[in-house]
Design a protein around this motif. Structure first.
Motif, PDB file in Angstrom:
ATOM      1  N   LEU A   1      30.774 -17.903  -1.927  1.00 23.57           N
ATOM      2  CA  LEU A   1      29.527 -17.472  -1.197  1.00 23.57           C
ATOM      3  C   LEU A   1      29.107 -18.646  -0.307  1.00 23.57           C
ATOM      4  CD1 LEU A   1      28.117 -15.777  -4.477  1.00 23.57           C
ATOM      5  CD2 LEU A   1      28.411 -14.493  -2.412  1.00 23.57           C
ATOM      6  N   SER A   2      28.465 -18.365   0.804  1.00 26.90           N
ATOM      7  CA  SER A   2      28.110 -19.491   1.659  1.00 26.90           C
ATOM      8  C   SER A   2      26.723 -19.840   1.317  1.00 26.90           C
ATOM      9  CB  SER A   2      27.873 -18.771   3.079  1.00 26.90           C
ATOM     10  OG  SER A   2      26.958 -17.753   3.064  1.00 26.90           O
ATOM     11  N   GLU A   3      26.546 -20.894   1.592  1.00 25.02           N
ATOM     12  CA  GLU A   3      25.068 -21.415   1.224  1.00 25.02           C
ATOM     13  C   GLU A   3      23.919 -20.556   1.387  1.00 25.02           C
ATOM     14  OE1 GLU A   3      21.940 -25.117   2.193  1.00 25.02           O
ATOM     15  OE2 GLU A   3      24.326 -25.459   2.371  1.00 25.02           O
ATOM     16  N   LYS A   4      23.878 -19.846   2.858  1.00 27.46           N
ATOM     17  CA  LYS A   4      22.932 -18.903   3.192  1.00 27.46           C
ATOM     18  C   LYS A   4      22.984 -17.778   2.249  1.00 27.46           C
ATOM     19  CE  LYS A   4      21.489 -16.312   7.040  1.00 27.46           C
ATOM     20  NZ  LYS A   4      21.535 -16.082   8.587  1.00 27.46           N
ATOM     21  N   PHE A   5      24.146 -17.050   1.754  1.00 32.20           N
ATOM     22  CA  PHE A   5      24.165 -16.219   0.882  1.00 32.20           C
ATOM     23  C   PHE A   5      23.576 -16.315  -0.326  1.00 32.20           C
ATOM     24  CE2 PHE A   5      27.599 -12.944   2.561  1.00 32.20           C
ATOM     25  CZ  PHE A   5      27.142 -12.913   3.637  1.00 32.20           C
ATOM     26  N   GLN A   6      23.883 -17.548  -0.741  1.00 33.13           N
ATOM     27  CA  GLN A   6      23.178 -18.034  -2.236  1.00 33.13           C
ATOM     28  C   GLN A   6      21.569 -18.053  -2.208  1.00 33.13           C
ATOM     29  OE1 GLN A   6      24.996 -21.488  -4.199  1.00 33.13           O
ATOM     30  NE2 GLN A   6      26.822 -21.351  -2.396  1.00 33.13           N
ATOM     31  N   GLN A   7      21.406 -18.338  -0.793  1.00 32.18           N
ATOM     32  CA  GLN A   7      19.694 -18.374  -1.026  1.00 32.18           C
ATOM     33  C   GLN A   7      19.112 -16.800  -0.753  1.00 32.18           C
ATOM     34  OE1 GLN A   7      19.259 -20.404   3.179  1.00 32.18           O
ATOM     35  NE2 GLN A   7      19.354 -22.386   2.132  1.00 32.18           N
ATOM     36  N   ILE A   8      19.983 -15.937  -0.278  1.00 31.99           N
ATOM     37  CA  ILE A   8      19.614 -14.522  -0.052  1.00 31.99           C
ATOM     38  C   ILE A   8      19.610 -14.020  -1.562  1.00 31.99           C
ATOM     39  CG2 ILE A   8      20.195 -12.282   0.862  1.00 31.99           C
ATOM     40  CD1 ILE A   8      21.306 -13.683   3.343  1.00 31.99           C
ATOM     41  N   ILE A   9      20.741 -14.336  -2.244  1.00 36.16           N
ATOM     42  CA  ILE A   9      20.902 -13.926  -3.704  1.00 36.16           C
ATOM     43  C   ILE A   9      19.527 -14.159  -4.510  1.00 36.16           C
ATOM     44  CG2 ILE A   9      22.353 -14.116  -5.581  1.00 36.16           C
ATOM     45  CD1 ILE A   9      24.685 -14.307  -3.767  1.00 36.16           C
ATOM     46  N   GLY A  10      19.278 -15.560  -4.224  1.00 32.16           N
ATOM     47  CA  GLY A  10      17.969 -16.012  -5.098  1.00 32.16           C
ATOM     48  C   GLY A  10      16.796 -14.917  -4.913  1.00 32.16           C
ATOM     49  N   ARG A  11      16.659 -14.375  -3.625  1.00 31.37           N
ATOM     50  CA  ARG A  11      15.760 -13.503  -3.538  1.00 31.37           C
ATOM     51  C   ARG A  11      15.969 -11.991  -3.743  1.00 31.37           C
ATOM     52  NH1 ARG A  11      14.772 -13.486   2.451  1.00 31.37           N
ATOM     53  NH2 ARG A  11      12.967 -12.034   1.792  1.00 31.37           N
ATOM     54  N   PHE A  12      17.216 -11.693  -3.536  1.00 35.34           N
ATOM     55  CA  PHE A  12      17.719 -10.466  -3.707  1.00 35.34           C
ATOM     56  C   PHE A  12      18.998 -10.345  -4.662  1.00 35.34           C
ATOM     57  CE2 PHE A  12      15.896 -10.229   0.335  1.00 35.34           C
ATOM     58  CZ  PHE A  12      14.740  -9.208   0.144  1.00 35.34           C
ATOM     59  N   PRO A  13      18.930 -10.805  -5.907  1.00 35.90           N
ATOM     60  CA  PRO A  13      20.163 -10.525  -6.752  1.00 35.90           C
ATOM     61  C   PRO A  13      20.920  -9.313  -6.991  1.00 35.90           C
ATOM     62  CG  PRO A  13      18.415 -10.567  -8.168  1.00 35.90           C
ATOM     63  CD  PRO A  13      17.821 -10.853  -6.584  1.00 35.90           C
ATOM     64  N   HIS A  14      22.090  -9.318  -7.242  1.00 38.74           N
ATOM     65  CA  HIS A  14      22.828  -8.028  -7.267  1.00 38.74           C
ATOM     66  C   HIS A  14      22.217  -7.252  -8.097  1.00 38.74           C
ATOM     67  CE1 HIS A  14      26.299  -5.296  -7.540  1.00 38.74           C
ATOM     68  NE2 HIS A  14      26.756  -5.775  -6.440  1.00 38.74           N
ATOM     69  N   THR A  15      22.101  -5.778  -7.874  1.00 36.65           N
ATOM     70  CA  THR A  15      21.330  -4.973  -8.840  1.00 36.65           C
ATOM     71  C   THR A  15      22.257  -4.330  -9.677  1.00 36.65           C
ATOM     72  OG1 THR A  15      21.852  -2.983  -7.265  1.00 36.65           O
ATOM     73  CG2 THR A  15      19.673  -4.237  -7.040  1.00 36.65           C
ATOM     74  N   ASN A  16      23.427  -4.805  -9.880  1.00 35.90           N
ATOM     75  CA  ASN A  16      24.334  -4.078 -11.088  1.00 35.90           C
ATOM     76  C   ASN A  16      24.940  -5.631 -11.754  1.00 35.90           C
ATOM     77  OD1 ASN A  16      26.100  -3.209 -12.768  1.00 35.90           O
ATOM     78  ND2 ASN A  16      27.174  -1.672 -11.279  1.00 35.90           N
ATOM     79  N   GLN A  17      23.720  -6.065 -12.559  1.00 41.31           N
ATOM     80  CA  GLN A  17      24.019  -7.242 -13.340  1.00 41.31           C
ATOM     81  C   GLN A  17      25.221  -6.909 -14.471  1.00 41.31           C
ATOM     82  OE1 GLN A  17      22.970 -10.444 -12.855  1.00 41.31           O
ATOM     83  NE2 GLN A  17      22.239  -9.513 -10.754  1.00 41.31           N
TER      84      GLN A  17
ATOM     85  N   ASN B   1      29.773 -16.435 -10.751  1.00 41.90           N
ATOM     86  CA  ASN B   1      30.188 -17.562 -11.352  1.00 41.90           C
ATOM     87  C   ASN B   1      29.764 -18.768 -11.003  1.00 41.90           C
ATOM     88  OD1 ASN B   1      32.120 -15.682 -12.449  1.00 41.90           O
ATOM     89  ND2 ASN B   1      33.113 -15.927 -10.445  1.00 41.90           N
ATOM     90  N   GLU B   2      30.032 -19.907 -11.804  1.00 42.83           N
ATOM     91  CA  GLU B   2      29.624 -21.340 -11.611  1.00 42.83           C
ATOM     92  C   GLU B   2      29.870 -21.865 -10.236  1.00 42.83           C
ATOM     93  OE1 GLU B   2      30.819 -23.931 -14.727  1.00 42.83           O
ATOM     94  OE2 GLU B   2      29.569 -22.800 -16.346  1.00 42.83           O
ATOM     95  N   HIS B   3      31.310 -21.258  -9.873  1.00 42.23           N
ATOM     96  CA  HIS B   3      31.969 -21.852  -8.565  1.00 42.23           C
ATOM     97  C   HIS B   3      31.497 -21.145  -7.254  1.00 42.23           C
ATOM     98  CE1 HIS B   3      33.986 -24.531 -11.025  1.00 42.23           C
ATOM     99  NE2 HIS B   3      34.472 -23.440 -11.755  1.00 42.23           N
ATOM    100  N   ASP B   4      30.166 -20.220  -7.261  1.00 36.61           N
ATOM    101  CA  ASP B   4      29.858 -19.753  -5.906  1.00 36.61           C
ATOM    102  C   ASP B   4      30.587 -18.632  -5.492  1.00 36.61           C
ATOM    103  OD1 ASP B   4      27.563 -21.694  -6.006  1.00 36.61           O
ATOM    104  OD2 ASP B   4      29.078 -22.871  -4.614  1.00 36.61           O
TER     105      ASP B   4
END
Length: 386
Positions: A66-82, A88-91
């Motif tokens: 996951l790119s840094e930008k994607f990680q930022q987006i996931i912070g706001r919109f995490p995957h809905t199927n947890q 993972n720890e390794h992005d």
């Protein structure tokens, strides 16, 4: 002589033929003469690389980071199927509770020659609830598609082990539609949406989420036989929307997107969604004609009175000149106006439009829909001077 034991099933094997182990399974491997299970089944957690490798063999593990930008987006919109998707720890992502199966012969071979099948044994150690399925019980297994764990430690494509298992999931395909295909939109070469047909009255986020969205765990796009796995948020849905949307990024060196850097008119593509407890969903379509260059506004923000300039393929300019394409503008998301009534000027590969004719400041959308080039959407803002 050694013994294999798996949940009530046991069988003796040996590296030489003996009176008790007289059936040759492989060179230098013999088993006792008794009925074997049809296969072993279980569940495991897989990295995206392992899950998609059979269908997307050209991609490496690094392509799923996951790119840094994607990680930022996931912070706001995490995957809905947890329940199904783990970060993972390794992005990167993993998929939990993936149904798998193993041929009995492979299982015995790996146990008898551990040094030859180390990767298989490592993967086998992660499989939970491994149970044997006998011939007479195969059709009664309450599961859907499974991935085979091969002796080399890789997983195959998802497959139905028995045709009757197709009824073990909910039907959903006929309730959904593939809509709003867009070309060269924002940061994407190609984007589109999946939503429920109007008659199902899924009009808000919560309805979409509870009915289907929260079960989705995989989204792929296949172009000319090559499958591109998308990562959340390549695809996502979010409040207040009632649909799932996706896009393939432009101007990136990431291999997953480069298949859409170029295309030809009528190139076939297939979109496939996987959701826990539902049948696989597939949409098939064909791409529109690409342009000589990506269309682009001269800027995203215009001061009131400035000239709006859109650089675009000559073919689109010709359609606008003949009013063959649908040409609309939007001040609000829902209400469109006929853009042919606006003041504009067409040049060889440019559309010029005075911003002064838009009386109010704010955000606007300009949309061109062409039978040849598809749907094109451009967003801009008009601001006051100073």
């Amino acid at each position: 002589m050694k013994e294999v034991q798996v949940k009530g099933f046991s069988i003796y094997y040996d590296n030489v033929q003996t009176e008790q182990c007289n059936v040759m399974l492989d060179e230098q491997l013999y088993i006792e003469d008794k009925p074997l299970p049809r296969y072993f089944i279980g569940e495991t957690t897989m990295t995206f690389f392992d899950f998609y490798h059979a269908d997307s063999p050209d991609f490496q593990e690094s392509d799923y980071l996951l790119s840094e930008k994607f990680q930022q987006i996931i912070g706001r919109f995490p995957h809905t199927n947890q329940k199904k998707i783990a970060l993972n720890e390794h992005d990167s992502y993993s998929i939990k509770q993936v149904p798998v199966y193993i041929h009995v012969k492979d299982y015995i071979l790996a146990l008898s020659k551990p040094e030859a099948y180390t990767t298989f044994r490592e993967k086998l150690a992660t499989v939970q609830s491994l149970i044997p399925i006998n011939e007479d019980a195969a059709e009664s297994v309450s599961s859907y598609k499974r991935k085979r764990l091969f002796l080399d430690g890789t997983y195959g494509s998802r497959e139905l082990l028995e045709n009757v298992q197709e009824t073990n999931v909910q039907a959903i395909q006929e309730k959904l539609e593939y809509v709003n295909e867009m070309y060269y939109f924002a940061h994407y070469n190609y984007a589109a949406m999946v939503q429920f047909l109007p008659e199902y009255d899924i009009t808000i986020y919560d309805q979409f989420h509870e009915t289907y969205g929260k079960f989705v765990y995989s989204f792929t796009v296949t172009k000319n036989g090559k499958t591109i796995p998308l990562l959340w948020p390549d695809y996502l849905y979010h409040k207040p929307e009632n649909h799932l949307e996706f896009g393939l990024l432009a101007n990136t060196e990431q291999p997953r997107y480069q298949l859409f850097d170029e295309w030809k008119a009528n190139d076939p593509i297939t979109i496939e969604l996987l959701a826990d407890g539902f049948e696989d969903v597939r949409f098939e379509t064909h791409l529109k004609q690409p342009m000589a260059f990506p269309p682009k506004l001269s800027k995203s923000d215009y001061t009131q009175g400035e000239m709006i300039c859109l650089s675009i393929d000559t073919g689109v300019i010709e359609e606008l000149a003949k009013q063959e394409a649908t040409f609309e503008w939007f001040k609000t998301k829902k209400t469109s106006e006929n853009a042919y009534t606006l003041e504009y000027q067409l040049m060889e590969n440019q559309l010029m439009m005075p911003s002064a004719q838009f009386e109010k400041t704010g955000r606007y959308q300009l949309k061109i829909t062409s039978d040849v080039y598809g749907q094109l959407l451009f967003l801009f803002t008009i601001k006051q001077e100073g």
